[in-house]
Enzyme design. Structure first.
Site, PDB file in Angstrom:
ATOM      1  CG  ASP A  91      33.333  38.999  44.797  1.00 59.54           C
ATOM      2  OD1 ASP A  91      33.496  38.318  43.944  1.00 59.54           O
ATOM      3  OD2 ASP A  91      34.345  39.626  45.330  1.00 59.54           O
ATOM      4  CD  GLU A  92      28.709  43.460  43.419  1.00 61.17           C
ATOM      5  OE1 GLU A  92      28.603  42.496  42.533  1.00 61.17           O
ATOM      6  OE2 GLU A  92      29.256  44.613  43.175  1.00 61.17           O
ATOM      7  N   GLY A 110      25.278  36.060  40.245  1.00 57.58           N
ATOM      8  CA  GLY A 110      24.889  34.822  39.721  1.00 57.58           C
ATOM      9  C   GLY A 110      23.663  34.483  40.155  1.00 57.58           C
ATOM     10  CE  LYS A 111      20.509  33.381  46.072  1.00 56.82           C
ATOM     11  NZ  LYS A 111      20.785  33.628  47.587  1.00 56.82           N
ATOM     12  CG  ASN A 170      37.997  38.980  35.113  1.00 56.01           C
ATOM     13  OD1 ASN A 170      37.157  38.500  34.552  1.00 56.01           O
ATOM     14  ND2 ASN A 170      38.219  40.177  35.313  1.00 56.01           N
ATOM     15  N   GLY A 201      33.563  34.950  38.744  1.00 53.83           N
ATOM     16  CA  GLY A 201      33.420  33.619  39.733  1.00 53.83           C
ATOM     17  C   GLY A 201      32.037  33.623  40.245  1.00 53.83           C
ATOM     18  CG  HIS A 202      28.885  34.794  38.063  1.00 53.85           C
ATOM     19  ND1 HIS A 202      28.616  35.138  37.057  1.00 53.85           N
ATOM     20  CD2 HIS A 202      29.608  35.928  38.712  1.00 53.85           C
ATOM     21  CE1 HIS A 202      28.796  36.425  36.779  1.00 53.85           C
ATOM     22  NE2 HIS A 202      29.364  36.889  37.708  1.00 53.85           N
ATOM     23  NE  ARG A 220      45.507  50.062  17.244  1.00 59.30           N
ATOM     24  CZ  ARG A 220      45.849  50.982  17.064  1.00 59.30           C
ATOM     25  NH1 ARG A 220      45.434  51.751  15.937  1.00 59.30           N
ATOM     26  NH2 ARG A 220      46.775  51.689  17.641  1.00 59.30           N
ATOM     27  NE  ARG A 267      34.681  37.454  47.665  1.00 60.56           N
ATOM     28  CZ  ARG A 267      33.798  36.574  47.330  1.00 60.56           C
ATOM     29  NH1 ARG A 267      32.762  36.449  48.112  1.00 60.56           N
ATOM     30  NH2 ARG A 267      33.697  35.688  46.175  1.00 60.56           N
ATOM     31  CG  ASP A 270      21.741  35.193  54.643  1.00 59.87           C
ATOM     32  OD1 ASP A 270      21.781  36.061  53.726  1.00 59.87           O
ATOM     33  OD2 ASP A 270      22.276  34.488  54.957  1.00 59.87           O
ATOM     34  N   GLY A 274      17.858  39.198  49.233  1.00 59.77           N
ATOM     35  CA  GLY A 274      18.475  37.795  49.311  1.00 59.77           C
ATOM     36  C   GLY A 274      18.556  37.328  50.944  1.00 59.77           C
TER      37      GLY A 274
HETATM   38  P1  IMP Z   1      41.684  41.568  37.044  1.00 60.45           P
HETATM   39  O1  IMP Z   1      40.381  41.725  36.763  1.00 60.45           O
HETATM   40  O2  IMP Z   1      42.087  40.168  37.196  1.00 60.45           O
HETATM   41  O3  IMP Z   1      42.681  42.084  36.151  1.00 60.45           O
HETATM   42  O4  IMP Z   1      41.886  42.216  38.503  1.00 60.45           O
HETATM   43  C1  IMP Z   1      41.598  43.879  38.640  1.00 60.45           C
HETATM   44  C2  IMP Z   1      40.932  44.081  40.030  1.00 60.45           C
HETATM   45  O5  IMP Z   1      39.569  43.511  39.756  1.00 60.45           O
HETATM   46  C3  IMP Z   1      41.473  43.304  41.121  1.00 60.45           C
HETATM   47  O6  IMP Z   1      41.278  44.159  42.297  1.00 60.45           O
HETATM   48  C4  IMP Z   1      40.747  42.184  41.287  1.00 60.45           C
HETATM   49  O7  IMP Z   1      40.455  41.767  42.673  1.00 60.45           O
HETATM   50  C5  IMP Z   1      39.289  42.627  40.775  1.00 60.45           C
HETATM   51  N1  IMP Z   1      38.211  41.462  40.530  1.00 60.45           N
HETATM   52  C6  IMP Z   1      38.310  41.182  38.958  1.00 60.45           C
HETATM   53  N2  IMP Z   1      37.351  40.162  39.000  1.00 60.45           N
HETATM   54  C7  IMP Z   1      36.712  40.311  40.080  1.00 60.45           C
HETATM   55  C8  IMP Z   1      35.414  39.393  40.517  1.00 60.45           C
HETATM   56  O8  IMP Z   1      34.841  38.790  39.983  1.00 60.45           O
HETATM   57  N3  IMP Z   1      35.036  39.836  41.700  1.00 60.45           N
HETATM   58  C9  IMP Z   1      35.667  40.552  42.644  1.00 60.45           C
HETATM   59  N4  IMP Z   1      36.718  41.510  42.343  1.00 60.45           N
HETATM   60  C10 IMP Z   1      37.191  41.064  40.945  1.00 60.45           C
END
Ligand code: IMP
Length: 447
Positions: A41-42, A45-46, A66, A68-69, A164, A326, A354, A435
């Site tokens: 979440d840094e 994406g931007k 998993n 999310g940009h 596998r 978060r 900011d 940023g």
């Molecule tokens: P998983 O990737 O869904 O198996 O989650 C494993 C760990 O990675 C958890 O602590 C999630 O919150 C974290 N995680 C997975 N994807 C992201 C992401 O895009 N941003 C932040 N944390 C993530």
């Protein structure tokens, strides 16, 4: 969930592809990795979106939905989980063999970007419905020891890959093979689901019919992505390798077991796309000017008290995929130094500066104090040491003025410039981008 779209037209239409006023010249850097330097979440994406304007191809090399940009373009907010962020710029996009693909999510995003040019590796693994069920059931069973996954089936899918037992994208090319693979997988998964997790079994006919439907839609995108990316690089094209998740969530180098099940670190760009390691020319790390973490696990610079809530509100720190709060902390340079090392980072983009404008004092973690009272600048190699590490802060002055009027680094308040320079000095890595807001144009180049 499809990307949230406003009233503007599709990518490629005016307003969406307009170039940012702060151009970064990557003309002579064909293979660039963009990698998260913290716990995700840094704002990768931007940064990908910014650099994509001078790129010819944008590739994802690991992870799945998993990620999310979030990209803000004028009044439109795009939330992308499966497709590379370059799709918003209308660039050819690649989903590499190192990724895991949820076809339902991918199709909903393809529907939202109908003109998108996508090359999908036949070797990428499919997240099947039982992976989602097992992810949820396993987290539930772990109780207090849960990892806090996004529950998108990521871990179970990568586990099947290693076992596998996985079903790959190329399996959808042949209905007979697809049905057979589902049948073999279900013979085992239904036992687990019913006997271990006390869940409902999946019906072969229903799943096979559902995936036949998905196959029709996705088949045209399946390609030899290794060859495609290698050819692009040989032709001198600029290729962006877009990391998902981040260094401290890396399966090997992160804070195991509170990690994801793939390797976000820069070197994985080669493995996850099927190109040689020498094809990586530059590694750009992305870090927030502070730290956030979702899910469980140790977090030395986590803020105690009201400032934690304040930072969460100011930074809008809620998960893109899960909506979870978060956890927020002060910038941790020990962890960042480690990210510089394991990624071979050439440059750093420091995002969301900011958000710090509202604090009069800014603690920055420069060392950890260990159980024996010693202090270290290096990230502990063993989990028990990391669990026990206490942050040692240098406190820098805040600047108490908004940054939205700043059009160049020189416009930043003196204390904000000092903050950036402090980070550079401590890490011995140049901060090339800063940023200062959610908008696409709010990235200042120090190039
Ligand atoms: P998983 O990737 O869904 O198996 O989650 C494993 C760990 O990675 C958890 O602590 C999630 O919150 C974290 N995680 C997975 N994807 C992201 C992401 O895009 N941003 C932040 N944390 C993530």
């Amino acid at each position: 969930m499809a990307p949230k779209r406003g009233t503007a037209a599709r990518p490629g239409a005016s307003g969406i592809t307009r170039t940012c006023s702060h151009r970064v010249d990557f003309t002579n850097v064909p293979g660039t990795v963009i990698v998260g330097a913290q716990w995700g979440d840094e704002g990768k994406g931007k940064i990908v979106d910014l650099l994509a304007q001078n790129s010819d191809v944008v590739c994802r090399y690991q992870g799945g939905p998993n990620a999310g940009h979030t990209i803000v373009v004028g009044d439109d907010t795009y939330k992308i989980r499966a497709l590379p962020t370059g799709i918003i710029r209308g660039k050819p996009c690649v989903i590499g063999n190192g990724c895991v693909v949820d076809l339902e999510v991918l199709i909903s995003e393809l529907d939202a970007f109908p003109d998108g040019e996508l090359y999908l590796s036949g070797n990428a693994h499919l997240i099947m419905p039982w992976h989602l069920t097992i992810d949820q059931a396993s987290e539930h069973r772990l109780g207090k020891l849960a990892i806090g996954t996004t529950r998108r089936g990521i871990g179970p899918c990568y586990a099947d890959k290693a076992m596998r037992l996985g079903i790959r994208v190329q399996d959808i090319l042949d209905p007979k093979i697809l049905r057979q693979k589902i049948e073999v997988a279900l013979a085992e998964k239904n036992l687990w689901l019913t006997r271990v997790y006390e869940s409902e079994p999946f019906d072969l006919e229903t799943v096979a019919a559902q995936y036949e439907g998905y196959a029709q839609r996705v088949r045209p995108y399946v390609a030899d992505t290794s060859l495609y990316v290698e050819t692009a690089l040989r032709e001198g094209k600029n290729v962006l390798f877009e990391g998902a998740q981040a260094t401290l969530l890396d399966l090997d180098h992160g804070t195991y077991p509170f990690v994801t099940s793939s390797n976000p670190v820069a070197a994985q760009a080669a493995v996850g796309l099927g190109i040689g390691p020498k094809r990586i020319d530059r590694v750009l790390g992305v870090s927030k000017a502070y730290v956030t973490r979702v899910g469980e696990g140790p977090f030395p610079s986590e803020i105690a008290g009201d400032d934690q809530t304040r930072m969460r509100e100011l930074g809008g720190e809620y998960g893109t995929v899960t909506g979870r709060e978060r956890r927020c902390g002060w910038l941790d340079l020990v962890a960042l130094r480690y990210a510089v090392r394991v990624n071979g980072m050439d440059e750093l983009a420091l995002t969301k500066l900011d958000v710090l404008s509202h604090f009069t004092e800014l603690p920055v973690c420069v060392r950890y104090r260990m159980r024996d009272g010693s202090e270290t600048r290096d990230f502990p190699a063993h989990q028990s040491d990391f669990h026990a590490a206490a942050p040692v802060y240098d406190v820098l002055p805040g600047w108490d003025e908004p940054l939205d009027g700043c059009h160049s680094v020189a416009d930043l308040p003196a204390a904000a410039q000092s903050y950036v320079e402090f980070v550079e000095r401590e890490l011995d890595v140049p901060v090339s981008l800063v940023g200062t807001g959610a908008e696409r144009t709010s990235v200042l180049s120090r190039g």
